[in-house]
Write an enzyme that holds these catalytic residues in place. Structure first.
Site, PDB file in Angstrom:
ATOM      1  N   CYS A 107       0.650  -1.295   0.177  1.00 33.14           N
ATOM      2  CA  CYS A 107       0.072   0.092  -0.069  1.00 33.14           C
ATOM      3  C   CYS A 107       0.839   1.271  -0.048  1.00 33.14           C
ATOM      4  O   CYS A 107       1.636   1.333  -1.072  1.00 33.14           O
ATOM      5  CB  CYS A 107      -1.045  -0.032   1.157  1.00 33.14           C
ATOM      6  SG  CYS A 107      -2.297   1.304   0.893  1.00 33.14           S
TER       7      CYS A 107
ATOM      8  N   HIS B 112      -4.410  -4.205  -0.335  1.00 37.36           N
ATOM      9  CA  HIS B 112      -3.929  -4.746   1.026  1.00 37.36           C
ATOM     10  C   HIS B 112      -4.420  -6.381   0.887  1.00 37.36           C
ATOM     11  O   HIS B 112      -5.082  -6.910   1.132  1.00 37.36           O
ATOM     12  CB  HIS B 112      -4.765  -4.377   1.901  1.00 37.36           C
ATOM     13  CG  HIS B 112      -4.759  -2.754   2.351  1.00 37.36           C
ATOM     14  ND1 HIS B 112      -3.618  -2.504   3.390  1.00 37.36           N
ATOM     15  CD2 HIS B 112      -5.134  -1.715   1.990  1.00 37.36           C
ATOM     16  CE1 HIS B 112      -3.561  -1.151   3.630  1.00 37.36           C
ATOM     17  NE2 HIS B 112      -4.589  -0.744   2.503  1.00 37.36           N
TER      18      HIS B 112
ATOM     19  N   GLU C 157      -3.323  -8.576   2.871  1.00 37.94           N
ATOM     20  CA  GLU C 157      -3.855  -9.050   4.243  1.00 37.94           C
ATOM     21  C   GLU C 157      -5.152  -8.864   4.519  1.00 37.94           C
ATOM     22  O   GLU C 157      -5.877  -9.360   5.300  1.00 37.94           O
ATOM     23  CB  GLU C 157      -2.849  -8.384   5.596  1.00 37.94           C
ATOM     24  CG  GLU C 157      -3.357  -6.934   5.757  1.00 37.94           C
ATOM     25  CD  GLU C 157      -2.756  -5.848   4.982  1.00 37.94           C
ATOM     26  OE1 GLU C 157      -2.277  -6.203   3.759  1.00 37.94           O
ATOM     27  OE2 GLU C 157      -2.928  -4.589   5.342  1.00 37.94           O
TER      28      GLU C 157
END
Lengths: 201, 254
Positions: free
Chosen positions: A79, A180, A182
């Site tokens: 990011c 992202h 995650e």
């Protein structure tokens, strides 16, 4: 041991958890010696380019990152962390980044809602080991208002949002991910799983 | 292309999910993280946890579930209910939530929207609006769970919220909530046309067609629902397949 660089920007815990789920030995640290001894570096981040690069410069971490990476150490920026890898950022002014990838970070000036927020699909540009466990057109989760503008030699995958938004990039031992992973469900984990093999090789 | 988001909403009281009649096929539904995980694995694009803990004293304890949810799920999630200060934002975001939604407190103190977006970024500030149609044919903003009419015009309030820094608007129709007759399409359409941030429809879903209408007619960015998902009347992946067959961009699970 791989080091998640802590420079005070954003929620590092979710990135740490994602790597730990894959049994990667990660440690959050802001210590220069840890960055020196790390097998590879992970640079996450949420927030503004200006504040982030200032934090990295003030703490002396910028120079350490640049030196280690120039000697072949792997790094992945996620990011805002990916944006910091580029030469210049234009958020709240005009700031130098780490310069590990050629190009600038500019406002995503398109006739669509900004930030680019939500799930968007990946278009592959060239083969790379990081794509090993995913297929083209799988969706990943984005939240950002600025994007990388370059000659695209580093481009591995992009997403369409008014413009081609670089989503996965690579310059030799330097990787960047704009979304992202995650927060991108199974697809995100599969990207990190492929990167695990890269970082451990 | 950006996918339309399907967002289940879960009510949490004192750190536990509030049970309706029956949640489908899930053991131990009391745990917000367990139900969150179930939904994230069933194809939800995002989750909203709404804390309905009555007393302020219990709120901090109640919100401890947020950390657990962050550990268990790997999709974005929003937490709302009783948020009234920057400290509340900070605590929820630090616990691992991606967004925070505010409703009554934003009406009482619009500056909270501005301060929160300046401090944490507008992407994590969600303005939730409870709206009800009046006899003039426009919509009033209600607070306190729909009990108090503020006299504010819903469309104007949405615009003001975005000017102050809200990064997303959730529109709850009080008239349609729980009725399963479909979303308030006119209201949604007007708000979508009035603001340049994502708009999420809430309240009224009963059938697949209701979801499709909200996308096709009002062009909303996401759709939030509770009971149809909790009671298993609509399965998220079946809904997404239906939407895809009708040319709506959605993220199908692998």
């Amino acid at each position: 041991m791989h080091v998640i660089i802590d420079y005070g920007m954003g929620n590092l815990a979710s990135v740490q958890r994602a790597f730990e789920k894959l049994d990667v030995d990660v440690k959050i640290s802001n210590k220069i010696e840890d960055l020196r001894t790390a097998k590879s570096l992970i640079l996450p981040g949420v927030g503004a380019f200006r504040d982030a690069i200032k934090a990295l410069n003030d703490s002396g971490l910028s120079d350490v990152i640049k030196e280690e990476v120039s000697q072949g150490k792997k790094i992945i920026g996620i990011c805002l962390g990916m944006q910091l890898l580029y030469e210049k950022g234009f958020e709240y002014g005009d700031y130098h980044g780490l310069g590990l990838i050629k190009g600038d970070i500019k406002y995503l000036d398109v006739n669509l809602k900004i930030p680019h927020m939500g799930w968007n699909n990946l278009k592959f540009v060239k083969e790379d080991p990081i794509l090993k466990y995913i297929n083209e057109d799988e969706y990943v989760y984005f939240v950002h208002s600025y994007y990388a503008v370059s000659d695209s030699t580093e481009l591995i995958a992009y997403s369409q949002y008014g413009n081609k938004v670089p989503s996965i990039v690579r310059n030799k031992n330097v990787y960047g991910i704009q979304f992202h992973p995650e927060k991108s469900g199974e697809t995100g984990l599969n990207i990190l799983k492929a990167y695990k093999e890269i970082m451990e090789s | 292309m950006l996918a339309k988001r399907i967002i289940p909403c879960l009510d949490v009281r004192n750190g536990r999910v509030v049970k309706g009649k029956k949640f489908m096929d899930i053991q131990d539904v009391d745990e917000p993280s367990k139900l969150g995980k179930y939904y994230s694995e069933s194809g939800a694009d995002e989750l909203v946890f709404y804390d309905i803990t009555a007393s302020n004293e219990d709120r901090k304890t109640s919100l401890e579930f947020v950390k657990k949810v962050a550990e268990e799920i790997n999709i974005p999630f929003c937490v709302g209910g009783g948020v009234s200060s920057l400290d509340d934002f900070k605590y929820i975001l630090r616990s691992g939530a991606d967004k925070v939604s505010i409703n009554s407190s934003a009406v009482k103190n619009p500056n909270l929207i501005k301060e929160a977006s300046e401090r944490f970024g507008n992407q994590c500030v969600v303005l939730s609006i409870d709206a009800k149609k009046n006899e003039k044919g426009s919509w009033d903003v209600y607070i306190k769970g729909g009990r108090e009419n503020t006299g504010l015009d819903a469309i104007e309030w949405a615009k003001k919220g975005v000017e102050l820094g809200a990064g997303e608007i959730v529109v709850n129709s009080i008239d349609e909530d729980g009725m399963k007759n479909g979303y308030d399409l006119e209201l949604l359409k007007k708000i979508v046309e009035a603001v340049n941030v994502p708009v999420i429809a809430s309240g009224g879903a009963g059938t697949y067609e209701h979801f499709l209408e909200a996308v096709n007619y009002a062009n909303v960015d996401g759709i939030l629902a509770a009971s149809v998902f909790h009671f298993g009347e609509i399965k998220i992946n079946d809904l997404k397949k239906y939407l895809k067959e009708n040319n709506v961009e959605v993220r199908l699970a692998n």
